[in-house]
Design an enzyme around this catalytic site. Structure first.
Site, PDB file in Angstrom:
ATOM      1  N   ARG A 104       1.737  62.724  21.440  1.00  0.00           N
ATOM      2  CA  ARG A 104       2.072  61.314  21.255  1.00  0.00           C
ATOM      3  C   ARG A 104       2.498  60.998  19.823  1.00  0.00           C
ATOM      4  O   ARG A 104       3.453  60.256  19.601  1.00  0.00           O
ATOM      5  CB  ARG A 104       0.886  60.426  21.669  1.00  0.00           C
ATOM      6  N   LYS A 139      12.654  45.906   3.827  1.00  0.00           N
ATOM      7  CA  LYS A 139      11.995  45.321   5.000  1.00  0.00           C
ATOM      8  C   LYS A 139      11.623  46.437   5.973  1.00  0.00           C
ATOM      9  O   LYS A 139      12.172  46.580   7.068  1.00  0.00           O
ATOM     10  CB  LYS A 139      12.909  44.295   5.659  1.00  0.00           C
ATOM     11  N   LYS A 171      16.510  37.881  -7.913  1.00  0.00           N
ATOM     12  CA  LYS A 171      16.722  37.031  -6.747  1.00  0.00           C
ATOM     13  C   LYS A 171      16.523  35.560  -7.103  1.00  0.00           C
ATOM     14  O   LYS A 171      16.210  35.222  -8.244  1.00  0.00           O
ATOM     15  CB  LYS A 171      15.792  37.480  -5.618  1.00  0.00           C
ATOM     16  N   GLU A 201      21.380  38.145  -7.375  1.00  0.00           N
ATOM     17  CA  GLU A 201      21.716  37.434  -6.142  1.00  0.00           C
ATOM     18  C   GLU A 201      22.327  36.080  -6.484  1.00  0.00           C
ATOM     19  O   GLU A 201      21.790  35.349  -7.313  1.00  0.00           O
ATOM     20  CB  GLU A 201      20.457  37.243  -5.296  1.00  0.00           C
ATOM     21  N   ASP A 222      24.811  36.307  -1.157  1.00  0.00           N
ATOM     22  CA  ASP A 222      23.826  36.024  -0.114  1.00  0.00           C
ATOM     23  C   ASP A 222      24.265  34.895   0.813  1.00  0.00           C
ATOM     24  O   ASP A 222      24.571  33.783   0.363  1.00  0.00           O
ATOM     25  CB  ASP A 222      22.484  35.661  -0.760  1.00  0.00           C
TER      26      ASP A 222
END
Length: 283
Positions: A104, A139, A171, A201, A222
């Site tokens: 598994r 992510k 960012k 960004e 973005d």
């Protein structure tokens, strides 16, 4: 395609050990212990049940090695290979108890990571007529970043940052906390040294206009529509790399690539890939 090298055991070890430990728990494989006599030997095949792109064999092989290094693993297809339903990926020969105990965890790694590679390959195919490159983001599944980002490479993509420590990406929240794009970029250049990339960004063309004279290595465009992306690429005019991001999917990625951006970051590669169905069967 040429698959990336297997990850070093040093990186695989904690990921694979945790997966085996959560499966074996405190008492091991009760079903196998109850039903399979010691010394029983079998031959089993790992095969694809759906079409896709193979990844995760390095983690699967390491899982088997940790359970029983004496089990023979004859790998017929390597990571990066195209799979059809029924494609034989590998043959395992040896202790039945060991093979069933590892089954598994091995299939979980192959299924999950092949799913990532398969989705990446679909994105890459959509933009093959352009010069854009598909990249993954941070992510990722906690603890699985190394194997998931390698799976993206098996699908023909590449990586954005691996972590907070390998590049400077300014960012919107950094800009807000710092006060302005200009101040953020000045501080970044003063801090970075000559080997660290700086990307910033921007959400609109006014922000891009402010950023370009301060010479970032890349600009993250973005959530811009395609017409705005084209204008942004024209403004950048090769001064730095242009990367598009924000809600990219298989329906939109072709149009985004055709705007002339260099990179397209896609969080979905690692956070939304479906598991590829693979199984282990005894003849």
């Amino acid at each position: 395609m040429i698959a990336p090298p297997a990850l070093p055991d040093l990186l695989l070890d904690p990921i694979v050990r945790l997966a085996l430990s959560e499966d074996l728990g405190r008492a091991g494989d009760l079903t196998t212990d109850a039903t399979i006599a010691p010394g029983t030997r079998i031959e089993a095949h790992i095969a694809a049940r759906k079409p896709g792109r193979l990844a995760g064999m390095d983690a699967a092989a390491y899982a088997l090695k940790l359970i029983d290094a004496s089990v023979e693993l004859d790998q017929h297809l390597g990571d990066g290979a195209e799979l059809s339903p029924g494609s034989k990926i590998a043959t395992l020969s040896g202790s039945a108890r060991s093979i069933l105990m590892a089954e598994r965890t091995m299939l979980n790694f192959i299924g999950r990571l092949s799913g990532v590679a398969t989705l990446t390959a679909r994105f890459v195919a959509e933009i093959a007529h352009t010069n854009a490159t598909i990249v993954c983001t941070r992510k990722t599944t906690p603890g699985h970043r190394a194997v998931e980002k390698r799976a993206v490479r098996c699908g023909g993509g590449t990586s954005h940052r691996y972590g907070l420590d390998d590049a400077i990406l300014i960012k919107d929240n950094h800009i807000a906390a710092c006060g302005s794009i200009t101040e953020a970029l000045k501080r970044a250049h003063a801090y970075a040294g000559h080997l660290r990339m700086i990307e910033i960004e921007v959400d609109n063309l006014d922000q891009l206009e402010e950023a370009l004279p301060l010479k970032p290595h890349a600009v993250l465009l973005d959530n811009m529509d395609n017409e705005t992306l084209r204008r942004a690429v024209s403004m950048i005019d090769g001064v730095c790399k242009a990367e598009a991001s924000g809600g990219v999917n298989l329906d939109t990625v072709k149009g985004i690539a055709e705007t002339g951006v260099d990179y397209i970051s896609v969080g979905a590669l690692t956070h939304s890939a479906s598991n590829l169905d693979v199984g282990l069967d005894l003849p």
